[in-house]
Design a protein around this motif. Structure first.
Motif, PDB file in Angstrom:
ATOM      1  N   VAL A   1       0.865  -1.177   0.000  1.00 52.48           N
ATOM      2  CA  VAL A   1       0.000   0.000   0.000  1.00 52.48           C
ATOM      3  C   VAL A   1       0.903   1.229   0.000  1.00 52.48           C
ATOM      4  N   PRO A   2       0.988   1.943  -1.108  1.00 51.46           N
ATOM      5  CA  PRO A   2       1.949   3.051  -1.178  1.00 51.46           C
ATOM      6  C   PRO A   2       1.524   4.255  -0.350  1.00 51.46           C
ATOM      7  N   HIS A   3       2.484   4.818   0.353  1.00 55.43           N
ATOM      8  CA  HIS A   3       2.293   6.086   1.044  1.00 55.43           C
ATOM      9  C   HIS A   3       2.724   7.238   0.140  1.00 55.43           C
ATOM     10  N   PHE A   4       3.536   6.892  -0.861  1.00 52.01           N
ATOM     11  CA  PHE A   4       4.006   7.861  -1.852  1.00 52.01           C
ATOM     12  C   PHE A   4       4.287   7.085  -3.126  1.00 52.01           C
ATOM     13  N   LEU A   5       3.898   7.653  -4.280  1.00 57.53           N
ATOM     14  CA  LEU A   5       4.078   6.947  -5.552  1.00 57.53           C
ATOM     15  C   LEU A   5       4.277   7.983  -6.651  1.00 57.53           C
ATOM     16  N   LEU A   6       5.398   7.857  -7.378  1.00 58.63           N
ATOM     17  CA  LEU A   6       5.691   8.803  -8.451  1.00 58.63           C
ATOM     18  C   LEU A   6       6.470   8.087  -9.550  1.00 58.63           C
ATOM     19  N   ALA A   7       5.919   8.088 -10.768  1.00 62.28           N
ATOM     20  CA  ALA A   7       6.612   7.524 -11.925  1.00 62.28           C
ATOM     21  C   ALA A   7       7.239   8.653 -12.730  1.00 62.28           C
ATOM     22  N   HIS A   8       8.407   8.378 -13.264  1.00 68.14           N
ATOM     23  CA  HIS A   8       9.145   9.391 -14.024  1.00 68.14           C
ATOM     24  C   HIS A   8       9.807   8.722 -15.210  1.00 68.14           C
ATOM     25  N   ASN A   9       9.710   9.341 -16.377  1.00 72.80           N
ATOM     26  CA  ASN A   9      10.332   8.799 -17.590  1.00 72.80           C
ATOM     27  C   ASN A   9      11.638   9.545 -17.846  1.00 72.80           C
ATOM     28  N   TRP A  10      12.762   8.872 -17.575  1.00 68.66           N
ATOM     29  CA  TRP A  10      14.069   9.472 -17.811  1.00 68.66           C
ATOM     30  C   TRP A  10      14.313   9.538 -19.301  1.00 68.66           C
ATOM     31  N   SER A  11      14.460  10.739 -19.829  1.00 62.32           N
ATOM     32  CA  SER A  11      14.805  10.887 -21.237  1.00 62.32           C
ATOM     33  C   SER A  11      16.312  10.711 -21.411  1.00 62.32           C
ATOM     34  N   LEU A  12      16.722  10.255 -22.582  1.00 60.43           N
ATOM     35  CA  LEU A  12      18.133  10.067 -22.901  1.00 60.43           C
ATOM     36  C   LEU A  12      18.828   9.201 -21.860  1.00 60.43           C
ATOM     37  N   ALA A  13      18.175   8.096 -21.494  1.00 60.50           N
ATOM     38  CA  ALA A  13      18.666   7.283 -20.387  1.00 60.50           C
ATOM     39  C   ALA A  13      19.834   6.379 -20.760  1.00 60.50           C
ATOM     40  N   PHE A  14      19.824   5.788 -21.944  1.00 58.50           N
ATOM     41  CA  PHE A  14      20.916   4.929 -22.396  1.00 58.50           C
ATOM     42  C   PHE A  14      21.232   5.252 -23.840  1.00 58.50           C
ATOM     43  N   ALA A  15      22.492   5.101 -24.216  1.00 56.76           N
ATOM     44  CA  ALA A  15      22.927   5.500 -25.555  1.00 56.76           C
ATOM     45  C   ALA A  15      23.554   4.344 -26.305  1.00 56.76           C
ATOM     46  N   ASP A  16      23.367   4.334 -27.627  1.00 51.69           N
ATOM     47  CA  ASP A  16      24.187   3.523 -28.521  1.00 51.69           C
ATOM     48  C   ASP A  16      25.404   4.375 -28.862  1.00 51.69           C
ATOM     49  N   ALA A  17      26.425   4.310 -28.030  1.00 44.70           N
ATOM     50  CA  ALA A  17      27.554   5.227 -28.162  1.00 44.70           C
ATOM     51  C   ALA A  17      28.466   4.808 -29.300  1.00 44.70           C
ATOM     52  N   PRO A  18      29.032   5.777 -30.028  1.00 43.49           N
ATOM     53  CA  PRO A  18      30.002   5.428 -31.066  1.00 43.49           C
ATOM     54  C   PRO A  18      31.301   4.958 -30.437  1.00 43.49           C
ATOM     55  N   ALA A  19      32.037   4.130 -31.159  1.00 46.42           N
ATOM     56  CA  ALA A  19      33.361   3.720 -30.690  1.00 46.42           C
ATOM     57  C   ALA A  19      34.270   4.938 -30.652  1.00 46.42           C
ATOM     58  N   PRO A  20      35.103   5.069 -29.611  1.00 46.17           N
ATOM     59  CA  PRO A  20      35.988   6.236 -29.535  1.00 46.17           C
ATOM     60  C   PRO A  20      37.080   6.175 -30.596  1.00 46.17           C
ATOM     61  N   GLN A  21      37.721   7.310 -30.829  1.00 48.42           N
ATOM     62  CA  GLN A  21      38.836   7.353 -31.764  1.00 48.42           C
ATOM     63  C   GLN A  21      39.978   6.491 -31.250  1.00 48.42           C
ATOM     64  N   ALA A  22      40.744   5.933 -32.178  1.00 48.19           N
ATOM     65  CA  ALA A  22      41.800   5.003 -31.797  1.00 48.19           C
ATOM     66  C   ALA A  22      42.838   5.657 -30.884  1.00 48.19           C
ATOM     67  N   ASP A  23      43.139   6.931 -31.110  1.00 50.21           N
ATOM     68  CA  ASP A  23      44.161   7.612 -30.311  1.00 50.21           C
ATOM     69  C   ASP A  23      43.566   8.382 -29.139  1.00 50.21           C
ATOM     70  N   ALA A  24      42.274   8.221 -28.892  1.00 50.45           N
ATOM     71  CA  ALA A  24      41.623   8.958 -27.806  1.00 50.45           C
ATOM     72  C   ALA A  24      40.557   8.078 -27.178  1.00 50.45           C
ATOM     73  N   PRO A  25      40.945   7.049 -26.409  1.00 50.62           N
ATOM     74  CA  PRO A  25      39.957   6.129 -25.851  1.00 50.62           C
ATOM     75  C   PRO A  25      38.991   6.826 -24.899  1.00 50.62           C
ATOM     76  N   SER A  26      37.730   6.557 -25.063  1.00 47.94           N
ATOM     77  CA  SER A  26      36.632   7.013 -24.207  1.00 47.94           C
ATOM     78  C   SER A  26      36.315   8.500 -24.318  1.00 47.94           C
ATOM     79  N   PHE A  27      36.847   9.176 -25.316  1.00 47.11           N
ATOM     80  CA  PHE A  27      36.458  10.561 -25.558  1.00 47.11           C
ATOM     81  C   PHE A  27      36.729  10.893 -27.016  1.00 47.11           C
TER      82      PHE A  27
END
Length: 400
Positions: A295-321
């Motif tokens: 029995v909820p005393h508080f209830l709130l749903a929220h839709n996180w936008s931009l939650a997960f990404a299909d990220a591009p592979a980083p440049q070979a000489d610049a890992p993770s950026f």
């Protein structure tokens, strides 16, 4: 026009007069980590944030039943975040290890502790390490990291362009805060793309990123719910749940507070539902997991936008950026790395190292060719990589 500047009390690291200025757009964990490293290397970073708070998806919400961490839940992996948030004398630490007792079914035997009274033996459960959390909230950790920095809140950047050898930023009312030797975009790809027009390679990479939304539910209950403090499910509508009241530095009194994250597939199937409908559906599923009425005393749903990404592979000489030396433009965060706090943090620190090298040992701008745009990875590729690493998917976040 005067913009609010966040200076939260800790002295800014000492920098030489006339140090190169770097604009960092986005005050999530990636942007803050990049700015802290730049400051430690003697540069002068200025962080611009469109909203009224720092932290990105290291977000916390104060409700009538107490605080909820409504984005990232826990931090795994090696980071410098605890070092950045080291407390001053008289202050509480802004981060703490989070553990929970292992269930008896998971532990074949109990670890005995020397009894203080032979007639009343004491038994202690084995503890499972979950990771690190912010104290008193995930947002509180982000605020501690930002304390020594110059942060302009409520300052959306609409355009960025090159003027001779410098970057000029434009807000809603014209140019903002002078010129900068370099520009860092620490924000989701769709928001970064309009500011990256000065680099074809960076723009092309950002156009390949795709994001997905995710439903979450915040639940307050007057009755105790007998579930583990933190659990990740492999299938079903619910992918992750976390007990706010079990985290260190949080009030453990009732009402108990639960964070419930829907799975990617379920979120897509219910993308067009309203928040009230989603709240009822996730509540019913949560009660099924708990095997008791809720029995909820508080209830709130929220839709996180931009939650997960299909990220591009980083440049070979610049890992993770991403980094374009010809115009001194960099991108860090979940546009180029998996959406986890530790990965986003490392993305920011590595970009800071590369950027500092560029400004410390400058080459003529335009002398180095722009690296070709990286190929995009699919979400399935990212997901498979996370599953391959133990505990890699534990935190929920994309460092905003």
């Amino acid at each position: 026009m005067n913009y609010p500047t966040q200076t939260l009390g800790t002295p800014t690291p000492v920098r030489a007069s006339g140090a190169p200025r770097v604009a960092v757009v986005g005050a999530g964990i990636g942007g803050l980590s990049c700015a802290r490293e730049l400051a430690l290397r003697g540069l002068e970073p200025v962080v611009f944030e469109a909203s009224d708070r720092v932290g990105g998806r290291c977000s916390s919400l104060l409700t009538r039943v107490g605080w909820f961490d409504d984005g990232a839940q826990v931090i795994n992996g090696n980071t410098l975040l605890a070092t950045y948030a080291a407390p001053e004398p008289g202050r509480l630490a802004a981060s703490h290890v989070w553990t929970m007792p292992c269930a008896p079914v998971d532990v074949p035997s109990w670890r005995k502790v020397k009894p203080q009274d032979e007639d009343d033996p004491i038994e202690e459960r084995e503890l499972e390490w979950l990771g690190t959390v912010g104290v008193p909230s995930m947002r509180g950790l982000a605020e501690a990291i930002a304390r020594p920095l110059s942060v302009r809140l409520n300052t959306p950047i609409r355009q960025a362009h090159r003027h001779h050898a410098h970057w000029v930023l434009q807000g809603e009312s014209g140019d903002v805060d002078g010129t900068f030797e370099a520009l860092v975009l620490a924000m989701p790809a769709p928001q970064a793309l309009p500011l990256a027009s000065g680099s074809r390679a960076v723009s092309k990479a950002l156009r390949g990123v795709r994001y997905r939304n995710r439903w979450v539910l915040l639940l307050g209950s007057e009755r105790a719910i007998h579930l583990p403090s933190y659990r990740v499910y492999g299938s079903g509508p619910i992918e992750r749940m976390a007990a706010m009241h079990s985290k260190p530095g949080r009030a453990s009194t009732v009402p108990h507070r639960w964070f419930i994250e829907a799975s990617e597939r379920w979120s897509q199937e219910h993308a067009d539902d309203d928040a009230e409908t989603v709240a009822d559906l996730l509540l019913a599923n949560f009660a099924a997991h708990a095997r008791q009425p809720v029995v909820p005393h508080f209830l709130l749903a929220h839709n996180w936008s931009l939650a997960f990404a299909d990220a591009p592979a980083p440049q070979a000489d610049a890992p993770s950026f991403l980094w374009d030396e010809s115009v001194r433009l960099g991108v860090c965060g979940d546009s180029v790395t998996p959406s986890r706090v530790d990965e986003v943090h490392r993305s920011g620190t590595r970009l800071a190292t590369r950027l500092a090298e560029s400004l410390t040992n400058p080459q003529p701008l335009g002398a180095r060719p722009v690296a070709p745009a990286p190929a995009a990875r699919t979400y399935a590729d990212v997901k498979a990589g996370l599953k391959a690493a133990p505990r890699a998917r534990t935190p929920w976040m994309k460092a905003a």
